[in-house]
Design an enzyme around this catalytic site. Sequence first.
Site, PDB file in Angstrom:
ATOM      1  N   LYS A   6       5.238 -34.356  30.523  1.00 40.44           N
ATOM      2  CA  LYS A   6       4.298 -33.226  30.546  1.00 40.44           C
ATOM      3  C   LYS A   6       5.113 -31.953  30.410  1.00 40.44           C
ATOM      4  CE  LYS A   6       0.381 -33.494  31.983  1.00 40.44           C
ATOM      5  NZ  LYS A   6      -1.052 -33.374  32.283  1.00 40.44           N
ATOM      6  N   ASP A  99      -7.078 -29.266  41.199  1.00 43.80           N
ATOM      7  CA  ASP A  99      -7.695 -29.436  39.872  1.00 43.80           C
ATOM      8  C   ASP A  99      -8.185 -30.867  39.699  1.00 43.80           C
ATOM      9  OD1 ASP A  99      -8.582 -28.694  37.362  1.00 43.80           O
ATOM     10  OD2 ASP A  99      -6.633 -28.963  36.393  1.00 43.80           O
TER      11      ASP A  99
END
Length: 244
Positions: A6, A99
């Site tokens: 990522k 999130d």
Amino acid sequence: REVAIKVLPREMLHDPQFRSRFEREIKMIASLEHPAIVPVYDVGNEDGQPYFVMRFMNGGSLSDLIEAGSIPVQDTARLVEKIAQGLAYAHRKGIIHRDLKPDNILFDENGEPFISDFGVAKLSESGSNLTGSGVIGTPAYMSPEQAQGMDIDLRSDVYGLGVIVYQMLSGHQPYSADTPMGVVVKHITEPVPEILKVLPTLQPEVDTMIKTAMAKDRDQRYPNTIELAKALNTVAFGSAGNLT
């Protein structure tokens, strides 16, 4: 190992405090070891671009599962029980996800759920707010207090998990609007939609459970994700299950 890398946007590095915060936060995230959390294997930066390396999850995401059709109460309860335990473990370590959404619940080849992207929303906060470069987090799953830029605690994740349960059972998000900000406003101001209007065959207790998880006032929510999972188990199986 098969891994996923990522990469975080270079523009984050314009914040002089970002690098030290990235290193501090990502070490905390990498320290999470739990059977329901995607493990982070390595962190670093390449030519000033921060990245982290995590286990590659090849079983798709909860989003994929929801797109295939709404999920029965018992299957929802089994998945939520595992997710709730992973969240509770992180909360004990002082880490809030911030999130939670179906895209961040990933499956291995055996269909076991894992939570991904802990704390990434916090990393993205560098100097932004509602009036600046946009809302941090995903509007469709954001607690009212997070949407208003207030300090948040683990009950913000309880709210996000409540939204996910609504979507797993019904096949769609509780609030919709033409713009992301419109969705945010609904999370802050509109009552929690009655899932029984969409699925009249569900037990009334499911509606109560979702409304408790998604209460506007966090003091009225479940105090933690384990209590939410117990409530869902009680509806699905008639007992809270062996959860501590």
